[in-house]
Motif scaffolding. Structure first.
Motif, mmCIF file in Angstrom:
data_model
loop_
_atom_site.group_PDB
_atom_site.id
_atom_site.type_symbol
_atom_site.label_atom_id
_atom_site.label_comp_id
_atom_site.label_asym_id
_atom_site.label_seq_id
_atom_site.Cartn_x
_atom_site.Cartn_y
_atom_site.Cartn_z
ATOM 1 N N ALA A 267 0.824 -1.211 0.000
ATOM 2 C CA ALA A 267 0.000 0.000 0.000
ATOM 3 C C ALA A 267 0.858 1.261 0.000
ATOM 4 N N GLY A 268 1.953 1.260 0.766
ATOM 5 C CA GLY A 268 2.811 2.430 0.819
ATOM 6 C C GLY A 268 3.527 2.685 -0.486
ATOM 7 N N VAL A 269 4.021 1.623 -1.090
ATOM 8 C CA VAL A 269 4.765 1.739 -2.345
ATOM 9 C C VAL A 269 3.860 2.198 -3.481
ATOM 10 N N ARG A 271 1.051 3.865 -3.147
ATOM 11 C CA ARG A 271 0.204 4.984 -2.723
ATOM 12 C C ARG A 271 -1.268 4.559 -2.600
ATOM 13 N N GLY A 272 -1.446 3.381 -2.076
ATOM 14 C CA GLY A 272 -2.788 2.864 -1.834
ATOM 15 C C GLY A 272 -3.391 2.121 -3.002
#
Length: 346
Positions: A267-269, A271-272
């Protein structure tokens, strides 16, 4: 209540015995035993540590009751094996044995139907029929069970806990594997089919089952136990040509562990963006829903079953994880109870 009458046939089947098993079944056990008595040569009840007087109840009906040794872990497989051994010691001439769970009543005409099928088809080791829920309208969980029991008629790969079996076939493969806490019937059927025996599901009413499942937690535990059974079945027979329960176990790991893990970790990589992977779950539910509708199931039941099939991936993943963790640690998993004991349900 959808109360269905169960009456006994008048004919006594002298080559047929019955093994009933249970734990704290109360009135359900009475109904079970009364649906069999007077029809078969003998009935043995095997009890797994009941505290509600089940053993005394069985004996008051004239049924021989065996209380299992409390120092050895309980399992339905162990109970059935011990009941079978006890029955055959007393009546070695028996050719067939009906196994039934103590929360089930045997339907009118089933014993004759199954007995005749085994007599006329010697290559068949096991026959089963339609198991129904006694009160499917009592809860959505009972309804789910009733839908689960409705499997196709004809030659099958496996049976459930209620089934009639040929004594010689059961003996040839050494009976149930007593260490299994669930899934012991399909595992037995794998070994039977490896010996060229057949399993047959007849077009007939067999038993009425009383799940008494009214809470989500009960359903979760039952589904967890199924996941454990899939894992153990795949471990035992996954390397055979049949690949027993390998596909089911992989599906559980994918939907219950891998996909949500990927969605959250990435999710972080992304951007959701990876959270869109969760859209796969309603798509899976729709696929199941569409299949059921094509089979003639009504829309409401199809939606209910599809939704819980998807939710079940997570509880089954928990069961799979527990199997492998216990195996790594050298521990044996205890029997998972999901029912309300009879003394609490009154």
């Amino acid at each position: 209540m959808n109360e269905k009458a169960i009456t006994k046939p008048t004919q006594t089947l002298d080559t047929l015995g019955c093994v009933a098993i249970g734990r704290n079944e109360g009135e359900r056990l009475r109904q079970c035993l009364q649906s069999i008595l007077g029809t078969v040569r003998s009935v043995v009840y095997v009890d797994s540590g009941s505290t509600d007087g089940s053993v005394e109840l069985a004996r008051s009906l004239g049924v021989e009751a065996i209380a299992l040794d409390l120092s050895i872990p309980f399992s339905a497989a162990r109970s059935r094996n011990e009941g079978f051994t006890h029955l055959l010691k007393q009546y070695p001439q028996l050719e067939f044995v009906q196994f039934v769970d103590g929360d089930c009543g045997v339907a009118d005409g089933w014993l004759e139907l199954a007995h005749n099928a085994l007599q006329t088809q010697p290559q068949v080791a096991v026959v089963c029929g339609r198991r129904r829920e006694r009160y499917p309208e009592q809860s959505i969980y009972n309804r789910l069970c009733d839908m689960e029991w409705d499997t196709p008629v004809g030659e099958a790969k496996a049976c459930g806990g209620d089934a009639m079996m040929q004594v010689r076939a059961f003996q040839e493969v050494g009976g149930f594997t007593p260490s299994l806490i669930a899934g012991e019937e399909p595992e037995l059927c794998v070994r039977l089919r490896q010996k060229d025996w057949k399993i047959l599901r007849l077009d007939g009413e067999m038993t009425l089952h009383d799940a008494q499942m009214t809470r989500l937690g009960q359903w979760w535990k039952r589904s967890l136990r199924a996941g454990h059974a899939y894992a153990e079945g795949a471990w035992l027979h996954g390397r055979t040509p049949e690949r027993h329960w390998v596909k089911e176990s992989r599906s559980i790991w994918f939907w219950g562990v891998l996909l949500p893990l990927l969605a959250l970790v990435l999710a972080g990589v992304t951007r959701g963006g990876s959270l869109l992977l969760f859209c796969a779950y309603p798509l899976l539910a729709y696929r199941i829903y569409r299949y059921l509708r094509q089979q003639g199931t009504d829309a409401q039941d199809s939606a209910l079953y599809a939704g819980f099939c998807v939710l079940g991936k997570f509880s089954q993943a928990q069961g799979q994880f527990q199997f492998w963790l216990n195996r790594l640690l050298g521990k044996r998993r205890a029997l998972v109870e999901y029912k309300i004991p009879s003394r609490e349900s009154n």
